[in-house]
Design a protein around this motif. Structure first.
Motif, PDB file in Angstrom:
ATOM      1  N   HIS A 165      45.984  19.815  50.227  1.00  0.00           N
ATOM      2  CA  HIS A 165      47.270  19.260  49.693  1.00  0.00           C
ATOM      3  C   HIS A 165      48.170  20.138  49.054  1.00  0.00           C
ATOM      4  CE1 HIS A 165      44.492  15.999  49.902  1.00  0.00           C
ATOM      5  NE2 HIS A 165      45.411  15.152  49.603  1.00  0.00           N
ATOM      6  N   GLU A 166      47.727  21.434  48.709  1.00  0.00           N
ATOM      7  CA  GLU A 166      48.788  22.313  48.272  1.00  0.00           C
ATOM      8  C   GLU A 166      49.824  23.177  49.116  1.00  0.00           C
ATOM      9  OE1 GLU A 166      48.869  22.710  44.825  1.00  0.00           O
ATOM     10  OE2 GLU A 166      47.234  21.821  43.981  1.00  0.00           O
ATOM     11  N   ASP A 167      50.648  23.735  48.622  1.00  0.00           N
ATOM     12  CA  ASP A 167      51.725  24.613  49.346  1.00  0.00           C
ATOM     13  C   ASP A 167      50.871  25.782  49.628  1.00  0.00           C
ATOM     14  OD1 ASP A 167      53.637  22.573  48.945  1.00  0.00           O
ATOM     15  OD2 ASP A 167      54.270  23.446  47.032  1.00  0.00           O
ATOM     16  N   LYS A 168      51.486  26.560  50.716  1.00  0.00           N
ATOM     17  CA  LYS A 168      50.892  27.688  51.258  1.00  0.00           C
ATOM     18  C   LYS A 168      51.050  28.860  50.294  1.00  0.00           C
ATOM     19  CE  LYS A 168      52.374  26.919  55.922  1.00  0.00           C
ATOM     20  NZ  LYS A 168      53.193  27.324  57.105  1.00  0.00           N
ATOM     21  N   ASP A 169      51.452  28.600  49.120  1.00  0.00           N
ATOM     22  CA  ASP A 169      51.440  29.876  48.010  1.00  0.00           C
ATOM     23  C   ASP A 169      50.458  29.739  47.054  1.00  0.00           C
ATOM     24  OD1 ASP A 169      52.391  27.565  46.666  1.00  0.00           O
ATOM     25  OD2 ASP A 169      53.953  28.741  45.388  1.00  0.00           O
ATOM     26  N   LEU A 170      49.553  28.643  47.366  1.00  0.00           N
ATOM     27  CA  LEU A 170      48.303  28.451  46.376  1.00  0.00           C
ATOM     28  C   LEU A 170      47.669  29.381  45.976  1.00  0.00           C
ATOM     29  CD1 LEU A 170      46.516  26.316  44.956  1.00  0.00           C
ATOM     30  CD2 LEU A 170      45.196  26.279  46.988  1.00  0.00           C
ATOM     31  N   TRP A 171      46.990  30.392  47.009  1.00  0.00           N
ATOM     32  CA  TRP A 171      46.270  31.310  46.857  1.00  0.00           C
ATOM     33  C   TRP A 171      46.970  32.498  46.373  1.00  0.00           C
ATOM     34  CZ3 TRP A 171      41.921  29.306  46.743  1.00  0.00           C
ATOM     35  CH2 TRP A 171      41.672  28.173  47.645  1.00  0.00           C
ATOM     36  N   ASP A 172      48.185  32.639  46.528  1.00  0.00           N
ATOM     37  CA  ASP A 172      49.107  33.784  45.857  1.00  0.00           C
ATOM     38  C   ASP A 172      49.089  33.585  44.291  1.00  0.00           C
ATOM     39  OD1 ASP A 172      49.434  35.295  48.169  1.00  0.00           O
ATOM     40  OD2 ASP A 172      51.372  34.325  48.428  1.00  0.00           O
ATOM     41  N   TYR A 173      49.346  32.398  44.055  1.00  0.00           N
ATOM     42  CA  TYR A 173      49.469  32.091  42.642  1.00  0.00           C
ATOM     43  C   TYR A 173      48.099  32.035  41.885  1.00  0.00           C
ATOM     44  CZ  TYR A 173      50.784  29.335  38.363  1.00  0.00           C
ATOM     45  OH  TYR A 173      50.800  29.037  37.079  1.00  0.00           O
ATOM     46  N   LEU A 174      47.077  31.595  42.434  1.00  0.00           N
ATOM     47  CA  LEU A 174      45.737  31.913  41.924  1.00  0.00           C
ATOM     48  C   LEU A 174      45.363  33.284  41.837  1.00  0.00           C
ATOM     49  CD1 LEU A 174      43.829  28.744  43.393  1.00  0.00           C
ATOM     50  CD2 LEU A 174      44.884  28.920  41.333  1.00  0.00           C
ATOM     51  N   ALA A 175      45.677  34.147  42.798  1.00  0.00           N
ATOM     52  CA  ALA A 175      45.448  35.380  42.709  1.00  0.00           C
ATOM     53  C   ALA A 175      46.272  36.161  41.295  1.00  0.00           C
ATOM     54  CB  ALA A 175      45.839  36.322  43.822  1.00  0.00           C
ATOM     55  N   GLU A 176      47.394  35.466  41.182  1.00  0.00           N
ATOM     56  CA  GLU A 176      48.261  36.176  40.000  1.00  0.00           C
ATOM     57  C   GLU A 176      47.501  35.596  38.849  1.00  0.00           C
ATOM     58  OE1 GLU A 176      52.682  35.792  37.894  1.00  0.00           O
ATOM     59  OE2 GLU A 176      52.050  34.608  39.985  1.00  0.00           O
ATOM     60  N   VAL A 177      46.883  34.591  38.828  1.00  0.00           N
ATOM     61  CA  VAL A 177      46.185  33.752  37.506  1.00  0.00           C
ATOM     62  C   VAL A 177      45.039  34.538  37.511  1.00  0.00           C
ATOM     63  CG1 VAL A 177      44.900  31.955  36.826  1.00  0.00           C
ATOM     64  CG2 VAL A 177      47.214  31.425  37.718  1.00  0.00           C
ATOM     65  N   TRP A 178      44.390  34.936  38.208  1.00  0.00           N
ATOM     66  CA  TRP A 178      42.890  35.407  38.217  1.00  0.00           C
ATOM     67  C   TRP A 178      43.095  37.008  37.684  1.00  0.00           C
ATOM     68  CZ3 TRP A 178      38.447  35.880  36.807  1.00  0.00           C
ATOM     69  CH2 TRP A 178      37.542  36.824  37.133  1.00  0.00           C
ATOM     70  N   ASP A 179      44.332  37.803  38.251  1.00  0.00           N
ATOM     71  CA  ASP A 179      44.636  39.103  37.735  1.00  0.00           C
ATOM     72  C   ASP A 179      44.966  38.928  36.349  1.00  0.00           C
ATOM     73  OD1 ASP A 179      44.330  40.331  40.128  1.00  0.00           O
ATOM     74  OD2 ASP A 179      46.505  40.136  40.750  1.00  0.00           O
ATOM     75  N   ALA A 180      45.753  37.789  35.762  1.00  0.00           N
ATOM     76  CA  ALA A 180      45.898  37.921  34.354  1.00  0.00           C
ATOM     77  C   ALA A 180      44.799  37.532  33.601  1.00  0.00           C
ATOM     78  CB  ALA A 180      47.048  36.530  34.142  1.00  0.00           C
ATOM     79  N   MET A 181      43.813  36.779  33.995  1.00  0.00           N
ATOM     80  CA  MET A 181      42.621  36.818  33.302  1.00  0.00           C
ATOM     81  C   MET A 181      41.837  37.880  33.298  1.00  0.00           C
ATOM     82  SD  MET A 181      41.303  32.865  34.889  1.00  0.00           S
ATOM     83  CE  MET A 181      41.782  31.323  34.381  1.00  0.00           C
ATOM     84  N   GLN A 182      41.548  38.344  34.257  1.00  0.00           N
ATOM     85  CA  GLN A 182      40.887  39.711  34.146  1.00  0.00           C
ATOM     86  C   GLN A 182      41.671  40.749  33.061  1.00  0.00           C
ATOM     87  OE1 GLN A 182      38.856  40.912  38.098  1.00  0.00           O
ATOM     88  NE2 GLN A 182      40.904  40.035  38.711  1.00  0.00           N
ATOM     89  N   GLN A 183      42.980  40.541  33.306  1.00  0.00           N
ATOM     90  CA  GLN A 183      43.810  41.581  32.181  1.00  0.00           C
ATOM     91  C   GLN A 183      43.440  41.257  30.723  1.00  0.00           C
ATOM     92  OE1 GLN A 183      45.026  44.382  33.018  1.00  0.00           O
ATOM     93  NE2 GLN A 183      45.759  45.054  31.119  1.00  0.00           N
ATOM     94  N   SER A 184      43.225  39.916  30.511  1.00  0.00           N
ATOM     95  CA  SER A 184      43.275  39.485  29.152  1.00  0.00           C
ATOM     96  C   SER A 184      41.824  39.859  28.733  1.00  0.00           C
ATOM     97  CB  SER A 184      43.275  38.076  29.145  1.00  0.00           C
ATOM     98  OG  SER A 184      42.325  37.280  29.906  1.00  0.00           O
ATOM     99  N   VAL A 185      40.937  39.952  29.704  1.00  0.00           N
ATOM    100  CA  VAL A 185      39.496  40.282  29.386  1.00  0.00           C
ATOM    101  C   VAL A 185      39.333  41.621  28.897  1.00  0.00           C
ATOM    102  CG1 VAL A 185      36.999  40.525  30.108  1.00  0.00           C
ATOM    103  CG2 VAL A 185      38.341  38.400  30.339  1.00  0.00           C
ATOM    104  N   ARG A 186      40.006  42.651  29.886  1.00  0.00           N
ATOM    105  CA  ARG A 186      40.150  44.044  29.606  1.00  0.00           C
ATOM    106  C   ARG A 186      40.791  44.436  28.363  1.00  0.00           C
ATOM    107  NH1 ARG A 186      40.091  44.013  35.528  1.00  0.00           N
ATOM    108  NH2 ARG A 186      42.555  43.939  35.375  1.00  0.00           N
ATOM    109  N   GLU A 187      42.006  43.770  28.110  1.00  0.00           N
ATOM    110  CA  GLU A 187      42.637  44.317  26.939  1.00  0.00           C
ATOM    111  C   GLU A 187      42.035  43.694  25.607  1.00  0.00           C
ATOM    112  OE1 GLU A 187      46.854  43.239  26.934  1.00  0.00           O
ATOM    113  OE2 GLU A 187      47.218  43.999  28.983  1.00  0.00           O
ATOM    114  N   GLY A 188      41.288  42.427  25.860  1.00  0.00           N
ATOM    115  CA  GLY A 188      40.510  41.968  24.528  1.00  0.00           C
ATOM    116  C   GLY A 188      39.543  42.790  24.372  1.00  0.00           C
ATOM    117  N   LEU A 189      38.726  43.361  25.178  1.00  0.00           N
ATOM    118  CA  LEU A 189      37.741  44.318  24.759  1.00  0.00           C
ATOM    119  C   LEU A 189      38.076  45.420  24.233  1.00  0.00           C
ATOM    120  CD1 LEU A 189      35.426  43.762  28.066  1.00  0.00           C
ATOM    121  CD2 LEU A 189      34.992  42.868  25.498  1.00  0.00           C
TER     122      LEU A 189
END
Length: 405
Positions: A151-175
């Motif tokens: 159902h989503e556009d072709k950029d779905l996985w690129d967007y979620l990859a950006e989201v996952w990168d940001a999530m991981q960065q927030s974990v690392r910076e928070g620690l």
């Protein structure tokens, strides 16, 4: 339903409804009235009641830049459509109103102009309930993430990859932080300390302790106004990344598998947003931390090979055991009880995922029914327990607390 990409927004904390939403609205209004001599913004309901602790005024003024602005706080007026109401007014040099806009911050960084606004929008998903989607899964042989992909556009996985990168960065910076969090409560960051202590635990306890530290790290990042991802809100932003970072580092799941889990989690977050609410001001913290717990639970269950029924069961339990959770932030800050709720919800997500995996997925209460119940429960919760800082923990006498001496 809208795209699952709308569930995940990368931005600055501490609150998707009190900072991200108002900042977005102010940016839009400033763009429409670039010739205004000044702006006046009236905040209503929950926005006015806890806006100072949530830094709502700073978020709005940041969008207006150098243009003078005045913020009026009207907690005594609660709009019927949604408690997070805002009236923006553009003024000329003589103080005359040249334009106005009433808009609502409805949670997760979303804005709405009121009833009927969604009617003109073309939905990405025509089916709104899990039961409807399960019919398609059975017919097409899809998994949840494949249904999302279809159902989503072709950029779905690129967007979620950006989201996952940001999530991981927030974990690392928070620690990496062990500073004092902003605000009158004078809380100190704990994630780094918890992470270090977790290293010395036995394997059975170590994993859970590390998952706690990861979720805590992100929640503390949010409290200090750092860069986080709504999942589905800022106040609950630590749950999903805490669980997924743990599953990647402790169980070796690939980034590709985690992106598929994020797609499924986003779909379930979408079910809740569409059929109930993810706004703490509207339905209490069950809509924020409860929804995040659901998203983390289905992500974990899918990663461990859960069936459609097992994934639904994990989701149903995650929300069922958060029903009635109030939103009563002390001093209007996204700290007590918000920060602790994130790591505890992460652990609950892992627990209900495991519980569902132990059985065949059969259960009595459907996920759709528990979402309906959450909405009804949220409407029944008195407003003083929904992000107004007028009830619950928020009214305890912290001014005399030893922590403030």
């Amino acid at each position: 339903m809208e795209s699952v990409k709308e569930i995940y927004k990368i931005g600055l904390g501490p609150s998707s409804s009190h900072t991200m939403g108002p900042n977005k609205a102010a940016t839009i209004f400033a763009g429409r009235h670039s010739d205004a001599a000044s702006f006046r913004v009236t905040l209503y309901g929950s926005l006015a009641a806890t806006g100072k602790g949530h830094m709502t005024d700073l978020a709005i003024q940041r969008a207006f830049g150098d243009t003078p602005s005045e913020i009026l706080w009207r907690a005594d007026i609660v709009p019927e459509f949604h408690t997070n109401g805002m009236l923006f007014e553009a003024l000329d040099d003589n103080g005359k109103v040249t334009g106005d806009w009433t808009v609502y911050s409805i949670g997760g960084g979303y804005l709405s102009e009121g009833p009927g606004e969604e009617d003109d929008k073309k939905p990405v998903y025509t089916r709104k309930t899990l039961e409807e989607v399960k019919e398609i899964l059975a017919k097409e042989g899809f998994s949840f993430w494949e249904y999302v992909q279809s159902h989503e556009d072709k950029d779905l996985w690129d967007y979620l990859a950006e989201v996952w990168d940001a999530m991981q960065q927030s974990v690392r910076e928070g620690l990496e932080n062990d500073d004092k969090l902003p605000g009158c409560l004078r809380l100190r960051s704990k994630a780094k300390q918890y992470y270090v202590r977790a290293q010395g635990l036995t394997s059975s306890m170590k994993g859970r302790a590390l998952a706690c530290s990861y979720a805590l790290a992100v929640s503390e990042m949010n409290a200090r106004g750092g860069r986080v991802v709504t999942a589905p809100t800022c106040g609950s932003c630590g749950v999903v990344p805490g669980v997924l970072y743990h599953l990647k580092t402790a169980h070796g799941f690939s980034d590709k598998d985690i992106l598929k889990a994020l797609a499924t989690a986003g779909l379930f977050g979408n079910f809740i947003k569409t059929n109930a609410s993810i706004s703490g001001a509207e339905v209490g913290c069950q809509g924020e931390v409860g929804s995040a717990c659901v998203m983390a639970a289905v992500a974990a269950n899918q990663l461990f090979g859960g069936t459609v029924s097992q994934i639904e069961y994990a989701a149903e339990m995650a929300m069922e055991h958060n029903l009635g959770l109030t939103c009563d932030p002390v001093c209007g800050l996204v700290q007590i009880p918000c920060i602790e709720r994130n790591p505890l919800a992460a652990l609950r997500a892992l627990d209900v995922s495991m519980y569902a995996l132990l059985g065949d997925g059969s259960h009595i209460v459907s996920f759709d029914k528990v979402v309906e119940t959450m909405k009804r429960t949220g409407k029944d919760i008195p407003s003083l327990y929904k992000e107004t800082a007028a009830g619950g923990l928020a009214i305890l006498d912290y001014e005399k607390s030893k922590y403030l001496k």
